[in-house]
Design a protein around this motif. Structure first.
Motif, PDB file in Angstrom:
ATOM      1  N   ASN A  96     -68.388 -25.785 -35.975  1.00 39.28           N
ATOM      2  CA  ASN A  96     -69.729 -25.003 -35.864  1.00 39.28           C
ATOM      3  C   ASN A  96     -70.432 -25.474 -35.383  1.00 39.28           C
ATOM      4  O   ASN A  96     -71.624 -24.745 -34.344  1.00 39.28           O
ATOM      5  CB  ASN A  96     -70.139 -24.732 -37.143  1.00 39.28           C
ATOM      6  CG  ASN A  96     -69.953 -23.301 -38.069  1.00 39.28           C
ATOM      7  OD1 ASN A  96     -68.527 -22.857 -37.849  1.00 39.28           O
ATOM      8  ND2 ASN A  96     -69.268 -23.383 -39.863  1.00 39.28           N
TER       9      ASN A  96
ATOM     10  N   SER B 139     -66.438 -16.190 -42.254  1.00 36.00           N
ATOM     11  CA  SER B 139     -67.468 -17.311 -42.033  1.00 36.00           C
ATOM     12  C   SER B 139     -67.890 -18.269 -43.124  1.00 36.00           C
ATOM     13  O   SER B 139     -68.541 -19.036 -42.835  1.00 36.00           O
ATOM     14  CB  SER B 139     -68.727 -15.818 -41.232  1.00 36.00           C
ATOM     15  OG  SER B 139     -68.899 -15.313 -42.521  1.00 36.00           O
TER      16      SER B 139
ATOM     17  N   TYR C 299     -73.770 -15.531 -28.420  1.00 29.71           N
ATOM     18  CA  TYR C 299     -74.335 -14.805 -29.081  1.00 29.71           C
ATOM     19  C   TYR C 299     -73.320 -15.404 -30.165  1.00 29.71           C
ATOM     20  O   TYR C 299     -72.464 -14.553 -30.589  1.00 29.71           O
ATOM     21  CB  TYR C 299     -74.495 -13.695 -29.225  1.00 29.71           C
ATOM     22  CG  TYR C 299     -75.736 -13.051 -30.031  1.00 29.71           C
ATOM     23  CD1 TYR C 299     -74.797 -12.563 -31.081  1.00 29.71           C
ATOM     24  CD2 TYR C 299     -77.035 -13.768 -30.493  1.00 29.71           C
ATOM     25  CE1 TYR C 299     -75.825 -12.053 -32.514  1.00 29.71           C
ATOM     26  CE2 TYR C 299     -77.408 -13.734 -31.752  1.00 29.71           C
ATOM     27  CZ  TYR C 299     -77.132 -12.348 -32.601  1.00 29.71           C
ATOM     28  OH  TYR C 299     -78.015 -12.219 -33.995  1.00 29.71           O
ATOM     29  N   THR C 300     -73.453 -16.221 -31.215  1.00 25.81           N
ATOM     30  CA  THR C 300     -72.150 -16.996 -31.862  1.00 25.81           C
ATOM     31  C   THR C 300     -72.383 -16.430 -33.741  1.00 25.81           C
ATOM     32  O   THR C 300     -72.258 -16.713 -34.210  1.00 25.81           O
ATOM     33  CB  THR C 300     -71.489 -18.146 -31.806  1.00 25.81           C
ATOM     34  OG1 THR C 300     -72.639 -18.736 -32.231  1.00 25.81           O
ATOM     35  CG2 THR C 300     -70.782 -18.099 -29.985  1.00 25.81           C
ATOM     36  N   TYR C 301     -73.122 -16.266 -33.329  1.00 25.98           N
ATOM     37  CA  TYR C 301     -74.457 -16.675 -34.737  1.00 25.98           C
ATOM     38  C   TYR C 301     -74.136 -15.352 -35.651  1.00 25.98           C
ATOM     39  O   TYR C 301     -73.735 -15.958 -36.615  1.00 25.98           O
ATOM     40  CB  TYR C 301     -76.107 -16.538 -34.484  1.00 25.98           C
ATOM     41  CG  TYR C 301     -77.255 -16.358 -36.107  1.00 25.98           C
ATOM     42  CD1 TYR C 301     -77.040 -15.544 -36.735  1.00 25.98           C
ATOM     43  CD2 TYR C 301     -77.389 -17.799 -36.743  1.00 25.98           C
ATOM     44  CE1 TYR C 301     -78.057 -15.381 -37.928  1.00 25.98           C
ATOM     45  CE2 TYR C 301     -77.579 -17.247 -37.778  1.00 25.98           C
ATOM     46  CZ  TYR C 301     -78.719 -16.915 -37.930  1.00 25.98           C
ATOM     47  OH  TYR C 301     -79.463 -16.542 -39.548  1.00 25.98           O
ATOM     48  N   SER C 302     -74.015 -14.039 -35.808  1.00 24.93           N
ATOM     49  CA  SER C 302     -73.386 -13.401 -36.279  1.00 24.93           C
ATOM     50  C   SER C 302     -71.901 -12.762 -36.371  1.00 24.93           C
ATOM     51  O   SER C 302     -72.032 -12.197 -36.202  1.00 24.93           O
ATOM     52  CB  SER C 302     -74.359 -11.538 -36.413  1.00 24.93           C
ATOM     53  OG  SER C 302     -74.014 -11.562 -34.406  1.00 24.93           O
ATOM     54  N   VAL C 303     -71.126 -13.720 -35.682  1.00 21.64           N
ATOM     55  CA  VAL C 303     -69.612 -13.156 -35.276  1.00 21.64           C
ATOM     56  C   VAL C 303     -69.635 -13.528 -36.924  1.00 21.64           C
ATOM     57  O   VAL C 303     -69.405 -14.223 -37.997  1.00 21.64           O
ATOM     58  CB  VAL C 303     -69.006 -14.979 -35.034  1.00 21.64           C
ATOM     59  CG1 VAL C 303     -67.876 -14.753 -35.123  1.00 21.64           C
ATOM     60  CG2 VAL C 303     -68.432 -14.275 -33.645  1.00 21.64           C
ATOM     61  N   SER C 304     -68.757 -12.689 -37.784  1.00 17.49           N
ATOM     62  CA  SER C 304     -67.875 -12.515 -38.772  1.00 17.49           C
ATOM     63  C   SER C 304     -67.248 -13.153 -39.457  1.00 17.49           C
ATOM     64  O   SER C 304     -66.567 -13.724 -40.489  1.00 17.49           O
ATOM     65  CB  SER C 304     -67.561 -11.419 -39.489  1.00 17.49           C
ATOM     66  OG  SER C 304     -68.455 -10.163 -39.196  1.00 17.49           O
TER      67      SER C 304
ATOM     68  N   TYR D 187     -67.616  -9.118 -34.531  1.00 18.85           N
ATOM     69  CA  TYR D 187     -68.669  -8.560 -35.688  1.00 18.85           C
ATOM     70  C   TYR D 187     -69.218  -7.966 -36.791  1.00 18.85           C
ATOM     71  O   TYR D 187     -69.408  -7.788 -37.261  1.00 18.85           O
ATOM     72  CB  TYR D 187     -69.965  -8.591 -34.662  1.00 18.85           C
ATOM     73  CG  TYR D 187     -70.108  -9.597 -32.973  1.00 18.85           C
ATOM     74  CD1 TYR D 187     -69.296  -9.262 -31.833  1.00 18.85           C
ATOM     75  CD2 TYR D 187     -70.992 -10.663 -33.571  1.00 18.85           C
ATOM     76  CE1 TYR D 187     -69.665 -10.295 -31.099  1.00 18.85           C
ATOM     77  CE2 TYR D 187     -71.823 -11.525 -32.260  1.00 18.85           C
ATOM     78  CZ  TYR D 187     -70.597 -11.587 -31.765  1.00 18.85           C
ATOM     79  OH  TYR D 187     -71.288 -12.353 -30.456  1.00 18.85           O
ATOM     80  N   ARG D 188     -67.276  -7.515 -36.983  1.00 21.62           N
ATOM     81  CA  ARG D 188     -67.497  -6.416 -37.661  1.00 21.62           C
ATOM     82  C   ARG D 188     -66.586  -7.296 -39.167  1.00 21.62           C
ATOM     83  O   ARG D 188     -65.727  -7.094 -38.989  1.00 21.62           O
ATOM     84  CB  ARG D 188     -66.426  -5.495 -37.485  1.00 21.62           C
ATOM     85  CG  ARG D 188     -67.141  -4.467 -35.978  1.00 21.62           C
ATOM     86  CD  ARG D 188     -66.252  -3.353 -35.581  1.00 21.62           C
ATOM     87  NE  ARG D 188     -66.932  -3.396 -34.642  1.00 21.62           N
ATOM     88  CZ  ARG D 188     -66.368  -3.352 -33.452  1.00 21.62           C
ATOM     89  NH1 ARG D 188     -65.525  -4.145 -33.156  1.00 21.62           N
ATOM     90  NH2 ARG D 188     -67.384  -2.496 -32.148  1.00 21.62           N
TER      91      ARG D 188
END
Length: 125
Positions: free
Chosen positions: A73, A53, A27-32, A99-100
């Motif tokens: 990406n 990002s 799940y790389t979509y929401s990596v900050s 992710y933060r």
């Protein structure tokens, strides 16, 4: 959750170059942000570079002007181009992801929850 796998380490002489890669799975979509940290024997972990990002980057003073962090990406891959390597760059290099967003404002990449297994870089004089 993301899984990270580094590659590209090796042994080079001082002044040489290496490019590290870090493939991200899951799940790389929401990596900050993602980054690299290193640890030399007997030394503390040191954040080396970070990329947000939005593509903005930051570097440790010790590598500024010599290392370049980038990401593809489309391939879910993070890179660290290392030029003008010095013996003091010898270390195990790890990529890490967070992710933060609040963790992305510093170079404390070593504190990110997700990290790879590391790849060894050895620079001889």
């Amino acid at each position: 959750q993301v899984k990270l796998v580094e590659s590209g380490g090796g042994s080079v002489q001082a002044g040489g170059s290496l490019r590290l890669s870090c493939a991200a799975y899951g799940y790389t979509y929401s990596v900050s942000c993602m980054g690299w940290f290193r640890q030399a024997p007997g030394k503390e972990r040191e954040g080396v570079a970070i990329i947000d990002s939005d593509g903005s980057t930051r570097y440790a003073d010790s590598v500024k002007g010599r290392f370049t962090i980038s990401q593809d990406n489309a391939k879910n891959t993070l890179y660290l181009q290392m030029n003008s390597l010095k013996p003091e760059d010898t270390a195990m290099y790890y990529c890490a992801a967070s992710y933060r967003p609040y963790e992305c404002v510093t170079l404390a990449v070593q504190s990110f929850d997700y990290r790879g297994q590391g790849t060894q870089v050895t620079v001889s004089s």
